[in-house]
Design a protein around this motif. Structure first.
Motif, short mmCIF file in Angstrom:
data_model
loop_
_atom_site.label_atom_id
_atom_site.label_comp_id
_atom_site.label_asym_id
_atom_site.label_seq_id
_atom_site.Cartn_x
_atom_site.Cartn_y
_atom_site.Cartn_z
N TRP A 194 -11.57 4.10 4.78
CA TRP A 194 -10.30 3.90 4.38
C TRP A 194 -10.07 2.93 3.36
O TRP A 194 -10.78 1.35 3.62
CB TRP A 194 -9.02 3.48 5.09
N ALA A 195 -8.67 2.15 2.91
CA ALA A 195 -9.02 0.57 2.08
C ALA A 195 -7.46 0.43 1.47
O ALA A 195 -7.00 1.44 1.61
CB ALA A 195 -9.38 0.42 0.82
N PHE A 196 -7.49 -0.31 1.51
CA PHE A 196 -6.11 -1.52 1.56
C PHE A 196 -6.15 -2.88 0.47
O PHE A 196 -6.64 -3.54 0.58
CB PHE A 196 -4.87 -1.67 2.50
N GLY A 197 -5.55 -3.13 -1.02
CA GLY A 197 -5.73 -3.33 -1.48
C GLY A 197 -4.21 -4.01 -1.64
O GLY A 197 -3.31 -3.27 -2.32
N GLN A 198 -4.22 -4.84 -3.01
CA GLN A 198 -3.29 -6.04 -3.41
C GLN A 198 -3.45 -6.77 -4.18
O GLN A 198 -4.37 -7.69 -4.47
CB GLN A 198 -2.12 -6.74 -2.64
N THR A 199 -2.68 -6.52 -5.38
CA THR A 199 -3.33 -7.96 -6.87
C THR A 199 -2.28 -7.99 -7.22
O THR A 199 -1.11 -7.91 -7.10
CB THR A 199 -3.77 -6.91 -7.84
N ARG A 200 -1.91 -9.09 -7.77
CA ARG A 200 -1.15 -10.42 -8.64
C ARG A 200 -1.49 -10.21 -10.20
O ARG A 200 -2.49 -10.76 -10.24
CB ARG A 200 -0.70 -11.35 -7.57
N THR A 201 -0.93 -9.34 -10.56
CA THR A 201 -1.72 -9.00 -12.29
C THR A 201 -0.90 -9.69 -12.88
O THR A 201 0.34 -9.56 -13.21
CB THR A 201 -1.95 -7.46 -12.07
N ARG A 202 -1.10 -10.51 -13.78
CA ARG A 202 -0.27 -11.34 -14.50
C ARG A 202 -0.58 -11.29 -15.89
O ARG A 202 -0.80 -10.02 -16.69
CB ARG A 202 -0.20 -12.64 -14.35
N ALA A 203 -0.87 -11.98 -16.98
CA ALA A 203 -1.73 -11.96 -18.81
C ALA A 203 -2.62 -12.05 -18.94
O ALA A 203 -3.34 -11.56 -19.49
CB ALA A 203 -0.93 -12.59 -19.45
N LEU A 204 -4.35 -12.06 -17.53
CA LEU A 204 -5.18 -12.23 -17.65
C LEU A 204 -5.77 -11.32 -17.71
O LEU A 204 -5.98 -10.36 -17.75
CB LEU A 204 -6.06 -12.60 -16.11
N HIS A 205 -6.90 -11.30 -19.56
CA HIS A 205 -8.33 -10.62 -19.91
C HIS A 205 -9.03 -11.21 -19.73
O HIS A 205 -9.61 -11.77 -20.79
CB HIS A 205 -6.70 -9.82 -20.84
#
Ligand SMILES: NC(=O)c1ccc[n+]([C@@H]2O[C@H](COP(=O)([O-])OP(=O)(O)OC[C@H]3O[C@@H](n4cnc5c(N)ncnc54)[C@H](O)[C@@H]3O)[C@@H](O)[C@H]2O)c1
Length: 346
Positions: A194-205
Motif C-alpha cells: 500500500w501507499a499513502f501520498g500527499q502533495t502541496r501543489t501550486r503553479a509549478l509546471h
C-alpha cells in the motif's frame, strides 16, 4: 563479436538551462557522451521538436542526421534501438509509434509512464509487437548501491524495516523516482502492499507537466519493510537512511555509506558514476534483444516502480490509502488532476 546496433535519440536536450535547474537537464547530452564510448552502439541520428536544440547537439557530438519529425526518421533511417529522452507525457505515444514502425529495442527515460491508463495500453503493445523496453533507472548499476543491496540481502543489518530519503528541491517523480526505484532494488523487487501520498501543489509546471512544490510518500512492501520519501526537502544530514532490526546504514552523497551494527561500524566508499553505470542499461537492452533474460530495468519490473510513483499521487488525489495493484483508469498525469482540483476549489 556482437554486431554494432544503430541508435537514434529522441529528445536531444536543451543546449543551456533557462532559468532554474528544473528547466531541463539535457540528459540527451549525457547519453550522447556515454554512447560514444560504447563498442556495441553507434548513435546515428537525433530527433527533436526544436531545430536549435538539434543543431547544437549534432555539432557537439558529430551526429550526422537530425530530424524534426519522428515519423520522418522512422521512414528514412529506421534504427535498431532508440533512446527516449523527452518528458513523461510523450513517452507512451513515442513508444507506440516506434514499436509499430518495427524498432525492437527502446531505452526510455524516467519517470516512465504518465498515467494508470497507459499501463494496460503498454502491456498490450508489448504483447502485440514484442518490443523490448528498459527504463533508465541507472542507479541500480551504481557500485555503492549494488554493494548496499548485497549487504541488505545477506542480512547485514537484520530485517530492513524503514528506508527513508529526502530530495531537496525536487519532486517525487523527476528525481524522486530514482529513490522509489532504489528502495524497490534494495528490497529485491518485492511487491508493494500500500501507499499513502500527499502533495502541496501550486503553479509549478516543468518537464511538460504540473509538479508539486512539496510531497511525501509512505509505502509498504509485502516483506514488511516501509519506505518514506520527502519530495522537496532533505531528511536530516544523510542522503538516505536504512534502518534494520540489527543495524543502520547511512548513505551520503551517493558515493559513501556508513554501516552501524552491534559489531561496530564500517565505511563503504566507491566511485559514484562513470560510463559503466550509464551504459549498463543500454547494454542490458542489447543482451536481452540478443536472447538473454529480461533485466531488472526491463518493462515488467519497471511497471511496478511506475505504479508506486503513480500510486502515491493517486493517494494524494483521493485522500485515501492506495492498495496495490492500483485500480484506476485516470488518463493523465495525476499531479495535473490535483492542480486542477486545487484551482477549482472555493
Ligand atoms: N536518468 C536520469 O538521471 C535523468 C537525468 C535528467 C533527466 N532525466 C529525464 O529525461 C527527460 C528529459 O529531461 P531533460 O532534463 O533532458 O529535459 P530537456 O528539456 O533538457 O530536454 C528535453 C528535450 O526533448 C525535446 N522534446 C520534447 N518533447 C518532444 C517530442 N515529443 N519529440 C521530440 N523531442 C521532444 C525538447 O525540445 C528538448 O530538447 C525527463 O523525463 C527527465 O526526468 C533523467
Amino acid at each position: 563479436m556482437n554486431k554494432i546496433s544503430r541508435a537514434s535519440l529522441i529528445g536531444v536536450g536543451k543546449p543551456a538551462r533557462v532559468g532554474d535547474e528544473k528547466d531541463g537537464c539535457k540528459i540527451g547530452y549525457i547519453h550522447a557522451e556515454m554512447l560514444a564510448q560504447s563498442p556495441r552502439i553507434q548513435l546515428v541520428s537525433g530527433v527533436d521538436l526544436q531545430q536549435e536544440n538539434l543543431t547544437i547537439w549534432q555539432e557537439k557530438f558529430g551526429i550526422e542526421r537530425g530530424f524534426l519529425s519522428l515519423e520522418q526518421m522512422l521512414a528514412e533511417d529506421l534504427p535498431d534501438v532508440v533512446g527516449i529522452a523527452t518528458y513523461v507525457g510523450s513517452h507512451y505515444p513515442i513508444i507506440e509509434k516506434v514499436a509499430r514502425a518495427g524498432v525492437r529495442g527502446i531505452l526510455c527515460e524516467k519517470p516512465f509512464l504518465n498515467s494508470p491508463a497507459e499501463w494496460a495500453k503498454l502491456r498490450s503493445l508489448i504483447a502485440e509487437t514484442g518490443v523490448k523496453i528498459v527504463v533508465n533507472h541507472m542507479r541500480r548499476h551504481q557500485p555503492l548501491f549494488q554493494e548496499i543491496r548485497r549487504r541488505l540481502l545477506a542480512g547485514g543489518i537484520g530485517q530492513p524495516e524503514l528506508m527513508s530519503a529526502g530530495v531537496a528541491g525536487w519532486d517525487l517523480s523527476e528525481w524522486g523516482a530514482h529513490w522509489l526505484d532504489l528502495f524497490r532494488f534494495f528490497n529485491d523487487d518485492a511487491t508493494l502492499s500500500w501507499a499513502f501520498g500527499q502533495t502541496r501543489t501550486r503553479a509549478l509546471h516543468s518537464f511538460g507537466h504540473c509538479m508539486e512544490d512539496h510531497a511525501c510518500g509512505y509505502f509498504a512492501f509485502s516483506n514488511g519493510c516501509r519506505g518514506l520519501v520527502d519530495g522537496g526537502q532533505a531528511l536530516g544530514s544523510a542522503t538516505m537512511v536504512i534502518q534494520g532490526s540489527e543495524g543502520v546504514i547511512r548513505v551520503h552523497n551517493e558515493g559513501k555509506a556508513e554501516i552501524f551494527t552491534a559489531r561496530g561500524s564500517e565505511l563503504l566508499e566507491t566511485d559514484s558514476y562513470g560510463p559503466a553505470v550509464w551504459l549498463a542499461p543500454w547494454h542490458g537492452l542489447l543482451d536481452w534483444m540478443e536472447g538473454g533474460g529480461e533485466p531488472d530495468l526491463g518493462a515488467t519490473n519497471q511497471l511496478l516502480t511506475s505504479e508506486l510513483n503513480l500510486g502515491l499521487y493517486l493517494s494524494a488525489l483521493h485522500g485515501d490509502r492506495v492498495d496495490f495493484p492500483i485500480r484506476s483508469e485516470l488518463a493523465e498525469w495525476p499531479v495535473d488532476t490535483i492542480a486542477r482540483k486545487n484551482t477549482s476549489a472555493p
